[in-house]
Design an enzyme around this catalytic site. Structure first.
Site: not given
Length: 517
Positions: A208-209, A271
C-alpha cells in the site's frame, strides 16, 4: 555498495520506524535481486524502476544487485536495460550518475513469456541461478507482481511449480502483491489461500504505497512523540474526523481496470482505512510490525458503517464539466466505459469506531475523480468551546479548531484556531499555523516506493498490511457495496466540483460540512 559520496542524511533520523539499533546508520540491503512481473506497465516505468535507481544512487543496494524483468515483449537484455535507463532519466528523484548506472545495468536481465507459460518460468529460474553465480545474489530474490489482480494466482502457481518460490538453504524468497487485494471479502480470502499455499506469511508483502509516504509515517511521530496531543485525542474533545483523497484527473487509460471496481474499492478499502487506523489506534508497545498491526487491527475490527447505509454513505459519477479552464468528458464518455456503467467515481462514507476513545465520533471518508483539486489530508475537528464570553458579532467568523495533516501535495500540518483581529474592538477570527516539510527539513523525502522496496529487500514489514487487516477492511466495505448494488445508479456531479449533493447532505444531517482544502 553503491556510493555517491552522500551522507546518511537522506534518511530521516527522526523517523520512529528506522533501525532502532542505531538511527544514525542507513539500512543497506544485503545480496539480493528483484524480479518484476509486468515491467511494461506505468507503475513499473514511473515508480518501480526509478525507485530502484534512487536506492542505488543513495548507496542502499548491494554492488551485485540484480533486476529481472518479465513480460510478453520480444526483448533482449539490452532492450530492457534501455527501457530502465529511459525510465530512470525521466522519473528518478536523484541525479543521474554514469558510474551508478553502469554498475546497476550490469545486473539487468529480461525474460520473455506469458504468465501461463511454464517454459518461460523455467528460463527465469535459470536466469536467477546465473545471477546467483555471476552477481553474488546468493539465492535471495523478491518477486514483484506489478500485474492485474486476475493474474496473481497464475504467477504464484508457476513460481511454486518451477521451484522458484523456494530458494537454496539459508536464502530467502519473497512475493510482493500490489493492491487491490481482491474485490470483496470472499475473493480476498481466496487470494490469501492461494498465496499462503506457496509462501510463508512472513514472506508476503502487500504493497500500500500510501503507507510508505513520509507524511503518513509522521502521523505516528505526531501522535506518540508529542505529549500535547494525547490528552485531547479522544471523544471528549474531537467532534469529528474527515479523511479526504481527492484527484483532479479522470480515469486516464485505466478503463479496463477501473470500471466495475470504483472509487470505494480502489481507495477507501485500502488507503483511507489504513489512514483511519493510524489516526485512531492506541499507542503500540513498540514500532515492530506485530505491535503496529495489532493496534491497527483492533481499530478496524471496531469500525463499521451506520445502520442506515443509505443515510451514512454517498456515491457519485462525474459528468462533463469544466476543470482547469478545459471542458472534460464525463465518465460514461471516457474511452472503454460502457454507456450503462454504474461504477462510482466518487464515494463518501460515515463510519463509527466502537471503542471507549472514539464512541460517538463520526469519521467521514471521501475519495473521488475529477474533483476540485488534488489533495490528501486528515482533518481532526474539535468541539466548539463550551462557553464563549463574547457577543455573537465578535465571533461570527470563528469556526472550530482543527488539526489538519496534509499527505499530498504540500506535505505538512496546519492548526486552525481563533485569534483576535488587530484593532480597538474585540473580534475573533480563524487563523492557521503551518508546518511544511519542504521548509523545515533540509533532507529530501524519499519516494514511497523507495522505502517500500527497500523494506521488502530487508524483510522489514511494519508498513505492509497483513491479510487480517485486508479482510477486516473488506468487512467494513462489503455491506456498503452490497447496498449500493441494489439501489440503482450513483448520483452525478460535474467534473471540477467537489462531488454530488448527497455527500454534503450526509454531513449536514449531523450539523457538519466538508472542508474545502
Amino acid at each position: 555498495m553503491f556510493t555517491n559520496g552522500a551522507s546518511p542524511g537522506g534518511l530521516s533520523s527522526t523517523n520512529p520506524l528506522r533501525d532502532v539499533r542505531d538511527r544514525r546508520l542507513p539500512r543497506v540491503a544485503g545480496p539480493c535481486g528483484l524480479v518484476i512481473f509486468g515491467v511494461t506497465g506505468d507503475l513499473s516505468r514511473k515508480k518501480l524502476m526509478p525507485a530502484i535507481y534512487d536506492l542505488a544512487n543513495r548507496g542502499l543496494l548491494p554492488p551485485g544487485f540484480a533486476l529481472v524483468g518479465f513480460a510478453r515483449r520480444d526483448w533482449e537484455d539490452q532492450d530492457f536495460a534501455q527501457v530502465v535507463h529511459d525510465a530512470v532519466k525521466q522519473h528518478a528523484r536523484t541525479p543521474f550518475r554514469d558510474e551508478v548506472w553502469k554498475q546497476l545495468s550490469e545486473g539487468i536481465r529480461f525474460v520473455s513469456g506469458e504468465f501461463g507459460d511454464k517454459q518461460a518460468f523455467e528460463t527465469l529460474r535459470e536466469t536467477i541461478r546465473d545471477l546467483d553465480e555471476k552477481r553474488g545474489t546468493q539465492g535471495n530474490h523478491a518477486f514483484y507482481l506489478s500485474v492485474p489482480p486476475k493474474f496473481f494466482p497464475d504467477v504464484v502457481r508457476q513460481l511454486k511449480e518451477t521451484g522458484l518460490a523456494d530458494g537454496p538453504e539459508h536464502a530467502w524468497r519473497r512475493v510482493v502483491i500490489e493492491k487491490p487485494f481482491g474485490h470483496d471479502l470472499a475473493s480476498a480470502q481466496e487470494l490469501q489461500r492461494i498465496v499462503g499455499e506457496v509462501f510463508d506469511p512472513s514472506s508476503v508483502f502487500r504493497i500500500d504505497h500510501y503507507l510508505g509516504k513520509e507524511t503518513v509515517q509522521n502521523i505516528l511521530a505526531l501522535r506518540f512523540a508529542n505529549e500535547m496531543f494525547e490528552p485531547i485525542w479522544n471523544r471528549g474533545y474531537v467532534d469529528h474526523v474527515q479523511i479526504t483523497m481527492a484527484e483532479d484527473v479522470g480515469i486516464g487509460g485505466r478503463a479496463g481496470y477501473y470500471d466495475g471496481i470504483g472509487a470505494a474499492r480502489d481507495v477507501i478499502q485500502n488507503h483511507l482505512l489504513q489512514l483511519l487506523a493510524l489516526t485512531a489506534m492506541e499507542e503500540p508497545v513498540s514500532f515492530d510490525a506485530r505491535d503496529l498491526r495489532l493496534e491497527k487491527l483492533k481499530v478496524l475490527n471496531a469500525t463499521h458503517a451506520g445502520k442506515d447505509i443509505s443515510r451514512s454513505t454517498a456515491r457519485g459519477q462525474y459528468v462533463r464539466g469544466w476543470q482547469g479552464g478545459e471542458l472534460v468528458p464525463g465518465y460514461l464518455e471516457e474511452e472503454g466505459i460502457p454507456a450503462d456503467s454504474i461504477t462510482d467515481t466518487y464515494a463518501a462514507v460515515q463510519l463509527e469506531i466502537e471503542t471507549r476513545r472514539w464512541a460517538g465520533v463520526p469519521w467521514y471518508l471521501r475519495t473521488g475523480k475529477r474533483l476540485g483539486r488534488r489533495v490528501t489530508e486528515i482533518a481532526v475537528v474539535f468541539h466548539r468551546a463550551p462557553h464563549l464570553p463574547f457577543s455573537r458579532n465578535q465571533v461570527e467568523e470563528l469556526g472550530q479548531n482543527a488539526l489538519v495533516m496534509r499527505i499530498q501535495p504540500d506535505e505538512g500540518m496546519t492548526v486552525r484556531f481563533g485569534s483576535k483581529v488587530p484593532g480597538t474592538s474585540m473580534e475573533v477570527r480563524d487563523v492557521t499555523m503551518d508546518f511544511a516539510y519542504g521548509e523545515s527539513f533540509t533532507e529530501s523525502s524519499p519516494e514511497a516506493y523507495e522505502r517500500l522496496i527497500l523494506d521488502v529487500l530487508l524483510g522489514d514489514p511494519p508498513l505492509f498490511p497483513r491479510h487480517e487487516e485486508v479482510e477486516a477492511s473488506w468487512r467494513i466495505l462489503d455491506p456498503i457495496e452490497e447496498h449500493w448494488e441494489s439501489h440503482g445508479k450513483p448520483d452525478t456531479y460535474p467534473a471540477g466540483t467537489w462531488g454530488p449533493r448527497s455527500s454534503d447532505e450526509m454531513l449536514a444531517r449531523n450539523g457538519h460540512v466538508w472542508r474545502r482544502p
